[in-house]
Design an enzyme around this catalytic site. Structure first.
Site, mmCIF file in Angstrom:
data_model
loop_
_atom_site.group_PDB
_atom_site.id
_atom_site.type_symbol
_atom_site.label_atom_id
_atom_site.label_comp_id
_atom_site.label_asym_id
_atom_site.label_seq_id
_atom_site.Cartn_x
_atom_site.Cartn_y
_atom_site.Cartn_z
ATOM 1 N NE ARG A 65 -2.263 -0.114 3.212
ATOM 2 C CZ ARG A 65 -3.178 -0.941 4.274
ATOM 3 N NH1 ARG A 65 -4.625 -1.079 4.037
ATOM 4 N NH2 ARG A 65 -2.392 -1.292 5.361
ATOM 5 C CE LYS A 172 3.859 -21.473 10.900
ATOM 6 N NZ LYS A 172 3.422 -20.265 12.067
ATOM 7 C CG ASP A 201 6.171 -26.619 8.312
ATOM 8 O OD1 ASP A 201 7.186 -25.844 8.786
ATOM 9 O OD2 ASP A 201 5.232 -27.298 8.742
ATOM 10 C CG HIS A 202 10.523 -21.474 8.762
ATOM 11 N ND1 HIS A 202 9.212 -21.294 9.557
ATOM 12 C CD2 HIS A 202 11.544 -21.343 9.597
ATOM 13 C CE1 HIS A 202 9.685 -21.063 10.792
ATOM 14 N NE2 HIS A 202 10.883 -21.325 10.787
ATOM 15 C CG ASP A 259 3.030 -19.683 15.925
ATOM 16 O OD1 ASP A 259 2.909 -19.552 14.520
ATOM 17 O OD2 ASP A 259 3.858 -19.482 16.784
ATOM 18 C CG HIS A 264 6.766 -25.292 12.465
ATOM 19 N ND1 HIS A 264 6.826 -24.935 11.410
ATOM 20 C CD2 HIS A 264 6.974 -24.022 13.226
ATOM 21 C CE1 HIS A 264 6.821 -23.765 10.864
ATOM 22 N NE2 HIS A 264 6.829 -23.171 12.127
HETATM 23 C C1 BG6 Z 1 7.062 -19.439 13.066
HETATM 24 C C2 BG6 Z 1 6.287 -19.220 14.269
HETATM 25 O O1 BG6 Z 1 6.589 -20.370 12.425
HETATM 26 O O2 BG6 Z 1 8.444 -20.255 13.649
HETATM 27 C C3 BG6 Z 1 6.853 -18.216 15.361
HETATM 28 O O3 BG6 Z 1 5.166 -18.487 13.864
HETATM 29 C C4 BG6 Z 1 8.285 -18.739 15.745
HETATM 30 O O4 BG6 Z 1 5.995 -18.151 16.386
HETATM 31 C C5 BG6 Z 1 9.260 -19.407 14.695
HETATM 32 O O5 BG6 Z 1 8.997 -17.982 16.543
HETATM 33 C C6 BG6 Z 1 10.523 -20.092 14.868
HETATM 34 O O6 BG6 Z 1 11.143 -20.211 13.864
HETATM 35 P P1 BG6 Z 1 12.684 -20.654 13.877
HETATM 36 O O7 BG6 Z 1 13.245 -20.896 12.593
HETATM 37 O O8 BG6 Z 1 13.300 -19.516 14.682
HETATM 38 O O9 BG6 Z 1 12.784 -21.747 14.909
#
Ligand code: BG6
Length: 510
Positions: A65, A172, A201-202, A259, A264
């Protein structure tokens, strides 16, 4: 995806002789000014460019925006890269990336902005040679997905021509429960085929998570023990020291289970418990994960097999920290949990009767993610006066982060004249074993999405199966009990410790 290609193709992820490299393409990023884009996505795109993994024709378009022109956008991207990239700032890399930057100013529901976006995409195909290949990355709250997808479709931006592709990458939360996850998927599905939807899903992009598969299926020594005959239980932990920071808007009403467990931790469980996939293809991998997710069972008594908590005010690491209810933007009566733990069973022959304990929380003792496979005690130990009864439980710990690697705990003889046995550990450490640094999870996932390689992206069925497990727990918590307060820097509420104590076990202190 599964047949052999006779001639190597530079952009074909099947050919392992060639680097995994993205073809000429464009990425349109919605939510460019958000935290995730600034701290993770833009730096990852820069690092990929720096490592020569994006084509020189690559183009990045920001959609937001803000009333920015291209120079303002360039400055924003540059500062995020300078602050958060993993690799050094290199002027030539930056020039290459900067020449492909575009910015479209508009709100997500402004049809004119999408017309400008369509013109920008067409211009990039002409001037930059992006070849009609474009991915749309929605790093935005899911309530905007319908509007954005509809507008992309109204402007033909989801339409591929010839061999070109159009993909959508989504972050997500994939819904709040099973019903909303289905609605969301229907909305996205109206504009894009399932095979063009890449759900991030990282955790699946983390090297150590992929290493679960390497440990299990590239070796012979672990797999024979990986079953109910030898495994007592499994603990999967994702603990953080941080609180919710400035994320109240996202976090309140979501909470730790939605979350982190829904995505994860259930993905980590699936990779830990699944059978060997026939091949490393999306279809085979997803099929095995899905079998595990469908075989998951919650115990009947949720009161004694789940726990949820909320961090209270207190001290952590020498600093005074706010309680969750005092955080900016959190209503004083919020029941959102910042800690969640569950016990699950996998009803398969391999895992019959083996509990899988999952826990996650904010403001815990340490930042750590690990999978601990705890083995049964030896049925008989022939040494009198040994300490084996006290310890003596072998544990294999996959350390996802930090200090990535693996630890095996086993008994060894204490030097001396007596036959005493004590626990010792054997460590594999990524940093010591390999000279290469692990790429950031987002680098791997963005690259895979641009290459079109889907094994590391969960399928909609996995998302739905995960909600199916979690929904009853969330309903139970909502109806019965408020989350129990716990001290910052601790390992969660008492109810979580009681939950394991009832089974004669304790949580590991990582
Ligand atoms: C995210 C969550 O998916 O993963 C966060 O939404 C969390 O709440 C984060 O802090 C943690 O990621 P990582 O890679 O630092 O373990």
């Amino acid at each position: 995806m599964e047949s052999e290609s006779p001639t190597p193709d530079l952009h074909d992820p099947r050919d392992r002789r060639l680097p995994h490299m993205a073809p000429p393409c464009g990425l349109v990023l919605f939510g460019i000014t958000g935290d995730l884009a600034r701290k993770k996505l833009l730096p990852a795109i820069y690092d990929l460019t720096n490592r020569g993994l994006l084509s020189p024709a690559f183009a990045l378009t920001g959609f937001a925006r803000r009333d920015w022109d291209r120079e303002d956008f360039e400055e924003f991207v540059r500062s995020s890269i300078e602050n958060y990239s993993r690799t050094d700032f290199n002027e030539r890399t930056w020039q290459q990336l900067a020449s492909g930057l575009r910015f479209v100013s508009g709100s997500f529901d402004d049809p004119d902005a999408y017309k400008r976006l369509a013109e920008t995409v067409a211009e990039l195909d002409q001037s930059r040679g992006t070849g009609g290949n474009h991915a749309f990355y929605l790093s935005i709250p899911p309530r905007w997905f319908p509007v954005v997808c509809q507008n992309l479709a109204d402007n033909g931006l989801n339409q591929r021509e010839g061999n070109a592709w159009r993909r959508v990458i989504i972050e997500k939360p994939f819904g709040q429960d099973l019903a909303s996850a289905r609605e969301l998927s229907d909305v996205v599905g109206k504009a894009f085929d399932e095979s063009d939807v890449f759900r991030i899903d990282h955790y699946l992009g983390k090297e150590t998570v992929q290493n679960i598969l390497a440990i299990r299926f590239a070796n012979t020594m672990f797999e024979p023990l990986w079953k109910a005959n030898y495994v007592d239980h499994v603990q999967i932990t994702m603990a953080e020291e941080i609180g919710i920071g400035t994320r109240a808007g996202y976090y309140d009403g979501i909470g730790a289970a939605r979350d982190v467990i829904q995505n994860h931790l259930l993905q980590l469980l699936a990779l830990t418990a699944m059978e060997e996939p026939v091949r490393f293809t999306p279809e085979s991998l997803r099929a095995e994960k899905e079998k595990i997710l469908s075989a998951l069972r919650l115990p009947e008594d949720l009161a004694s097999t789940t726990a949820h908590g909320q961090y209270a005010a207190g001290w952590q690491g020498g600093a005074e920290v706010k309680g969750f209810l005092d955080e900016d933007g959190i209503p004083a009566e919020s029941h959102t949990e910042t800690y969640a733990a569950l016990k699950l069973f996998v009803d398969t022959r391999r895992w019959a009767g083996v509990p899988f304990y999952l826990r996650t929380g904010k403001r815990l003792g340490k930042r750590v993610t690990e999978i601990a496979v705890v083995f049964k005690r030896a049925a008989h130990v022939p040494f009198e006066n040994s300490d084996v009864a006290e310890s003596g439980q072998n544990v294999l710990v996959i350390r996802v982060q930090p200090d990535e690697g693996m630890t095996i705990k086993f008994g060894a003889k204490v030097p001396g004249t007596e036959m005493q046995v004590r626990d010792v550990t054997m460590d594999f450490n990524y940093g010591h074993a390999f000279t290469e640094d692990s790429p950031e999870a987002y680098e791997r996932l963005i690259l895979d999405a641009l290459v079109g390689s889907a094994p590391l992206f969960p399928h909609q069925r996995e998302v739905e199966l995960s909600w199916q497990i979690l929904d009853p727990v969330l309903r139970y918590w909502a109806e019965r009990s408020a989350p129990e307060p716990y001290k910052p820097g601790s390992w969660g509420p008492d109810s979580a410790h009681d939950m394991l104590a009832r089974d004669g076990r304790t949580w590991r202190i990582p």
